[in-house]
Enzyme design. Structure first.
Site, mmCIF file in Angstrom:
data_model
loop_
_atom_site.group_PDB
_atom_site.id
_atom_site.type_symbol
_atom_site.label_atom_id
_atom_site.label_comp_id
_atom_site.label_asym_id
_atom_site.label_seq_id
_atom_site.Cartn_x
_atom_site.Cartn_y
_atom_site.Cartn_z
ATOM 1 N N LYS A 206 -1.658 -21.110 16.278
ATOM 2 C CA LYS A 206 -0.322 -20.700 16.721
ATOM 3 C C LYS A 206 0.350 -19.802 15.685
ATOM 4 O O LYS A 206 0.883 -18.746 16.014
ATOM 5 C CB LYS A 206 0.541 -21.929 17.003
ATOM 6 C CG LYS A 206 1.927 -21.586 17.556
ATOM 7 C CD LYS A 206 2.787 -22.816 17.763
ATOM 8 C CE LYS A 206 2.352 -23.623 18.943
ATOM 9 N NZ LYS A 206 3.315 -24.710 19.274
ATOM 10 N N GLU A 212 -7.948 -24.057 7.612
ATOM 11 C CA GLU A 212 -9.359 -24.113 7.985
ATOM 12 C C GLU A 212 -9.713 -23.009 8.988
ATOM 13 O O GLU A 212 -10.762 -22.359 8.869
ATOM 14 C CB GLU A 212 -9.691 -25.478 8.598
ATOM 15 C CG GLU A 212 -9.455 -26.656 7.668
ATOM 16 C CD GLU A 212 -8.076 -27.267 7.801
ATOM 17 O OE1 GLU A 212 -7.908 -28.436 7.429
ATOM 18 O OE2 GLU A 212 -7.143 -26.565 8.296
ATOM 19 N N GLY A 267 -0.077 -29.155 19.879
ATOM 20 C CA GLY A 267 -1.479 -28.789 19.740
ATOM 21 C C GLY A 267 -2.423 -29.649 20.557
ATOM 22 O O GLY A 267 -3.311 -29.144 21.253
ATOM 23 N N ARG A 268 -2.229 -30.972 20.507
ATOM 24 C CA ARG A 268 -3.153 -31.860 21.227
ATOM 25 C C ARG A 268 -2.866 -31.914 22.719
ATOM 26 O O ARG A 268 -3.601 -32.569 23.457
ATOM 27 C CB ARG A 268 -3.113 -33.260 20.617
ATOM 28 C CG ARG A 268 -1.742 -33.904 20.553
ATOM 29 C CD ARG A 268 -1.766 -35.156 19.676
ATOM 30 N NE ARG A 268 -0.445 -35.719 19.457
ATOM 31 C CZ ARG A 268 0.421 -35.299 18.541
ATOM 32 N NH1 ARG A 268 0.115 -34.279 17.749
ATOM 33 N NH2 ARG A 268 1.591 -35.893 18.381
ATOM 34 N N GLU A 353 -3.173 -39.465 17.063
ATOM 35 C CA GLU A 353 -2.201 -38.580 16.435
ATOM 36 C C GLU A 353 -0.835 -38.717 17.107
ATOM 37 O O GLU A 353 0.201 -38.477 16.476
ATOM 38 C CB GLU A 353 -2.679 -37.125 16.488
ATOM 39 C CG GLU A 353 -1.914 -36.196 15.553
ATOM 40 C CD GLU A 353 -2.557 -34.843 15.401
ATOM 41 O OE1 GLU A 353 -3.232 -34.605 14.387
ATOM 42 O OE2 GLU A 353 -2.390 -34.004 16.323
ATOM 43 N N HIS A 384 -27.094 -49.475 23.785
ATOM 44 C CA HIS A 384 -28.146 -49.746 22.806
ATOM 45 C C HIS A 384 -27.643 -49.511 21.389
ATOM 46 O O HIS A 384 -28.444 -49.342 20.466
ATOM 47 C CB HIS A 384 -29.363 -48.874 23.107
ATOM 48 C CG HIS A 384 -30.005 -49.210 24.416
ATOM 49 N ND1 HIS A 384 -31.053 -50.093 24.529
ATOM 50 C CD2 HIS A 384 -29.717 -48.820 25.690
ATOM 51 C CE1 HIS A 384 -31.400 -50.215 25.799
ATOM 52 N NE2 HIS A 384 -30.594 -49.455 26.526
ATOM 53 N N LYS A 504 -2.420 -32.007 3.550
ATOM 54 C CA LYS A 504 -2.469 -30.543 3.509
ATOM 55 C C LYS A 504 -1.786 -30.005 2.259
ATOM 56 O O LYS A 504 -2.292 -29.094 1.593
ATOM 57 C CB LYS A 504 -1.787 -29.956 4.753
ATOM 58 C CG LYS A 504 -2.550 -30.164 6.050
ATOM 59 C CD LYS A 504 -1.775 -29.516 7.197
ATOM 60 C CE LYS A 504 -2.466 -29.689 8.521
ATOM 61 N NZ LYS A 504 -1.714 -29.064 9.629
#
Length: 541
Positions: A206, A212, A267-268, A353, A384, A504
């Site tokens: 954004k 990153e 964001g999410r 979050e 399993h 951060k």
């Protein structure tokens, strides 16, 4: 508002829990032969069977009373109205506008935002169509054959999950890769077999400053230019999903190929905004519209259905029941469709979050459990792996099973076998196997305790005819609104994420200390200082 644990509805649930906590699902089903049909409902293409929960009709009445007492209906109305319910960031929360039809009117500060949403969707559709048809070329005149989405968090998990989930509908002559980790291995492996002349990068940030994402974007730029040798090539091989035109242009991206979104999209919650550009390229604009229609169908159901028949409210309140009254600290999400293998990872961000908070909207410390851990793997792989703990471990782990009546890849008896495992697992979790039943099988007494299943382990089953774009949209919106419901009851803000900021900040401080050619003075704790010195020494060796 009365503190949650002091409210009448909460206290009523506490008393009720004491009364029924010893009840077994075997007894509940024996007492009500019609329970399986009665405790089920359907909406937006999804069928929910919630009968295998440690709950009675009275439990559900009390849970719905708690939802009403905590103002869930009022919070829903406020969100759809465009009120600034994200109070810590003073923002509206309107991901529901991203999938609203053109005829809808949804206002923020008196301005209808729906036309702007559809203007972006139309631009995305034109761009996606050009890539899919081969009309849009790279710098050397060759058609784009690979799309690499570079983002992190909501700018990666949503698009990556949606691509994997809808791969059956994707253009198979295009390759799609997703890069999020700042670990160089992620980028290196993603582009190892790609051709820069036919690769498009979608940079999703954004602000165009995410550490990153921009590190990976710069590496992608260098990789591209190493082959193409001309700075002008960047405009042909990079597009941006961002709101910062100046930074996008400085990177070399043509701002005509910048797709924006708004501060009322978290964001999410952004996978159906321009962040979904790679998804639209993969499945095409028409299928993408079906995807959005699925979201909208669940939105309307959540907004209008009575709580007793409202899928997100039912699942949300049952989650509160287990987290706060049974002490369940986790929820397992178990999709029995390999296309949904990234769905649990997507839900981890959406749920944890959002509601991984320990203070209320007013800033007071909570005195109740919030935000359980979400985790899972696709069936039958998980059977399993970790199902042993769910069946016979000491932790109570509510489970959501997701399955589809029809396979997108019919092959012999595979799908019937898959579905038989879904039903068998939920039955085994609910009813178990008594010591008497084990003994009747001729099991030696010394072995019987190991083969006894306590049962009484709760689960929900979510069914749909098949996994389609619309069904995926409904499924994602279902969990978005489950999170919303729980956040309203717990009096949290599910739309901020201050908990990720401190790490951060410290990372930005430590980075130059690791990279400095000298010996900078360190002022961290003794552990961090020692680790920095060891890493610097190892890097020189």
């Amino acid at each position: 508002m009365t503190p949650l644990t002091q409210s009448p509805a909460w206290k009523a649930l506490q008393n009720h829990h004491r009364d029924i906590q010893g009840l077994h699902l075997r007894d509940l089903f024996a007492q009500d032969p019609g329970r399986g049909e009665a405790m089920a409902c359907e909406a937006a293409g999804l069928y929910l069977d919630y009968s295998k929960n440690r709950a009675t009709a009275r439990t559900l009445e009390l849970l719905m009373a708690l939802a009403r007492e905590r103002g869930v209906a009022e919070r829903i109305a406020a969100m759809f109205r465009g009120d600034r319910i994200n109070v810590t960031e003073d923002r509206a929360v309107l991901h529901v506008a991203l999938r609203a039809p053109r005829t809808a009117v949804i206002e923020v500060d008196g301005r209808d935002v729906v036309p702007g949403v559809h203007a972006v969707l139309d631009r995305m559709a034109a761009f996606a169509g050009g890539i899919r048809s081969g009309a849009r070329k790279g710098f050397t005149g060759e058609a784009i054959r690979a799309v690499v989405n570079i983002g992190i968090g909501g700018s990666d998990l949503g698009p990556a999950m949606a691509y994997e989930a809808l791969r059956a509908y994707s253009a198979r002559d295009l390759q799609f890769r997703f890069v999020s980790n700042v670990d160089a291995t992620d980028f290196t492996e993603a582009v190892r077999d790609l051709d820069p002349r036919t690769t498009l990068f979608v940079i999703s940030s954004k602000t165009f400053t995410t550490q990153e994402t921009m590190a990976n974007a710069r590496s992608a730029r260098a990789w591209c230019l190493e082959a193409l040798k001309d700075e002008a090539a960047v405009a042909s091989h990079f597009v941006a999903v961002s709101t910062d035109a100046a930074r996008v242009a400085a990177f070399g991206i043509d701002t005509a190929n910048m797709f924006g979104f708004w501060d009322w999209v978290g964001g999410r919650y952004s996978m159906d905004s321009a962040i979904g550009l790679s998804t639209m390229i993969a499945i095409g604009p028409e299928r993408y519209r079906e995807f959005l229609d699925g979201f909208h169908a669940m939105d309307e159901h959540f907004r209008t259905a009575p709580f007793e028949r409202n899928l997100p409210v039912l699942l949300g309140m049952l989650g509160v029941w287990y987290a706060d009254f049974f002490g369940a600290g986790t929820v397992a999400v178990l999709p029995y469709d390999h296309y949904l293998r990234r769905f649990p990872a997507y839900l981890q961000q959406l749920t944890m979050e959002s509601n991984g908070k320990s203070v209320t909207l007013e800033g007071a410390r909570v005195d109740y459990a919030t935000g359980p851990v979400f985790w899972g793997e696709p069936g039958t792989n998980g059977q399993h792996s970790f199902y042993q703990l769910i069946h016979q471990g000491t932790h109570l782990i509510p489970c959501d099973f997701i399955a589809f009546a029809n396979s997108l890849n019919p092959l012999g008896g595979h799908h019937a076998m898959l579905l038989s495992n879904v039903l068998a697992q939920t039955e085994a979790l609910a009813f178990g196997k008594t010591p008497e039943a084990v003994a009747a099988e001729g099991t030696p007494a010394w072995l019987a305790p190991h083969r006894t299943f306590e049962g009484n382990r709760p689960s929900n089953v979510i069914l749909a005819p098949r996994l389609t774009p619309a069904v995926l949209g409904s499924l994602v919106a279902l969990y978005e609104h489950v999170v919303f419901t729980q956040g309203a009851v717990w009096n949290l803000n599910p739309f901020d994420q201050w908990g990720v900021e401190l790490g951060k900040e410290l990372s930005r401080r430590i980075l130059p200390e690791l990279e400095s050619p000298g010996e900078p003075e360190l002022s961290h704790d003794s552990s961090t200082n020692a680790l920095i010195r060891r890493l610097r020494a190892a890097a020189k060796s």
